[in-house]
Design a protein around this motif. Structure first.
Motif, short mmCIF file in Angstrom:
data_model
loop_
_atom_site.label_atom_id
_atom_site.label_comp_id
_atom_site.label_asym_id
_atom_site.label_seq_id
_atom_site.Cartn_x
_atom_site.Cartn_y
_atom_site.Cartn_z
N ILE A 286 0.84 -1.20 0.00
CA ILE A 286 0.00 0.00 0.00
C ILE A 286 0.88 1.25 0.00
N ASP A 287 1.87 1.30 0.89
CA ASP A 287 2.75 2.47 0.94
C ASP A 287 3.55 2.63 -0.34
N HIS A 288 3.94 1.52 -0.95
CA HIS A 288 4.66 1.58 -2.23
C HIS A 288 3.76 2.22 -3.30
N SER A 289 2.54 1.77 -3.38
CA SER A 289 1.59 2.32 -4.36
C SER A 289 1.28 3.79 -4.09
N ILE A 290 1.07 4.13 -2.84
CA ILE A 290 0.80 5.53 -2.50
C ILE A 290 2.02 6.39 -2.83
N GLY A 291 3.21 5.88 -2.52
CA GLY A 291 4.43 6.61 -2.85
C GLY A 291 4.56 6.86 -4.34
N ASN A 292 4.26 5.85 -5.15
CA ASN A 292 4.31 6.01 -6.62
C ASN A 292 3.32 7.08 -7.08
N THR A 293 2.12 7.07 -6.50
CA THR A 293 1.12 8.06 -6.87
C THR A 293 1.55 9.46 -6.46
N LEU A 294 2.07 9.60 -5.25
CA LEU A 294 2.56 10.90 -4.79
C LEU A 294 3.68 11.42 -5.70
N LEU A 295 4.54 10.52 -6.12
CA LEU A 295 5.63 10.90 -7.02
C LEU A 295 5.09 11.42 -8.35
N LEU B 256 2.32 12.82 -8.82
CA LEU B 256 1.65 14.09 -8.56
C LEU B 256 2.64 15.21 -8.22
N GLY B 257 3.93 14.86 -8.16
CA GLY B 257 4.95 15.87 -7.88
C GLY B 257 5.22 16.11 -6.41
N HIS B 258 4.73 15.25 -5.55
CA HIS B 258 4.95 15.37 -4.11
C HIS B 258 6.11 14.47 -3.70
N THR B 259 7.30 14.84 -4.14
CA THR B 259 8.48 14.00 -3.98
C THR B 259 8.82 13.72 -2.53
N ALA B 260 8.82 14.74 -1.69
CA ALA B 260 9.19 14.54 -0.28
C ALA B 260 8.26 13.54 0.40
N GLU B 261 6.96 13.65 0.12
CA GLU B 261 6.01 12.71 0.71
C GLU B 261 6.21 11.31 0.16
N ALA B 262 6.53 11.22 -1.14
CA ALA B 262 6.79 9.91 -1.75
C ALA B 262 8.00 9.26 -1.11
N VAL B 263 9.05 10.04 -0.89
CA VAL B 263 10.26 9.52 -0.26
C VAL B 263 9.94 8.97 1.12
N ARG B 264 9.14 9.70 1.89
CA ARG B 264 8.78 9.20 3.23
C ARG B 264 8.02 7.88 3.14
N ARG B 265 7.11 7.77 2.19
CA ARG B 265 6.37 6.51 2.02
C ARG B 265 7.32 5.38 1.63
#
Length: 193
Positions: free
Chosen positions: A34-43, A45-54
């Motif tokens: 789930i976190d991997h998928s959410i991180g990919n989606t955040l990435l 969308l341009g939310h790199t810092a949040e993707a990195v945390r995920r």
């Protein structure tokens, strides 16, 4: 219903299950995916810092599952998440990317990720990491990193070429192959003779 902001965690059913049974490997592995998928989606969308945390959170959880009943899937997730982090860090000029790239390289050489698709995408991402390390790293390491990029991109290209897929998946295979060949061409052009 309240909408969450990017990067904000909202309780989900799996989080509740995991909180109630924190030693359950199935719930922990599901949290990784789930976190991997959410991180990919955040990435995307341009939310790199949040993707990195995920990605970091998911990778830490996957690392704790490497010797359990989900070890095969956890290993694949652990390596793929490490590659995502390595690429993001290499692109930003972060020297921590090199360690992640070397770890992924050793793991891919030791044992395949699983399917030819997973291996082809893994080697492609590793090649892109080495390419970025060559661009942003020390000049003295550039040629070695470009050679590593070429070698891993060639492995990816060969894997993409080696297998036939269902007609519905063929366009994706062709796109992935074209992207790898383009990245390979760029690296070969920069490689000193």
């Amino acid at each position: 219903m309240r909408r969450s902001t990017p990067g904000e965690t909202e309780p989900d059913d799996n989080s509740s299950l995991l909180a109630a049974d924190p030693r359950n490997a199935r719930y922990a592995y599901l949290a990784v995916t789930i976190d991997h998928s959410i991180g990919n989606t955040l990435l995307k969308l341009g939310h790199t810092a949040e993707a990195v945390r995920r990605f970091e959170s998911a990778r830490a959880t996957a690392g704790g599952l490497l010797n359990g009943p989900n070890s095969r899937g956890a290993r694949s997730q652990y390596i793929r998440l490490g590659l995502h982090l390595a690429l993001l860090r290499a692109t930003a000029g972060d020297p921590r990317a090199a360690g992640l790239a070397e770890e992924a390289s050793r793991e891919l050489a030791r044992k395949p990720l699983g399917t030819a698709f997973e291996d082809a995408t893994g080697y492609a991402e590793l090649g892109k990491v080495y390419s970025q390390l060559a661009k942003h790293g020390a000049r003295s390491e550039r040629a070695d990193r470009l050679r590593k990029a070429v070698a891993t991109l060639e492995k990816s290209r060969d894997l993409w070429r080696s297998w036939t897929v269902n007609r519905a998946v063929e366009p994706r295979r062709q796109r992935e192959l074209a992207a790898v060949e383009a990245a390979l061409g760029e690296c070969l052009a920069l490689l000193p003779s």
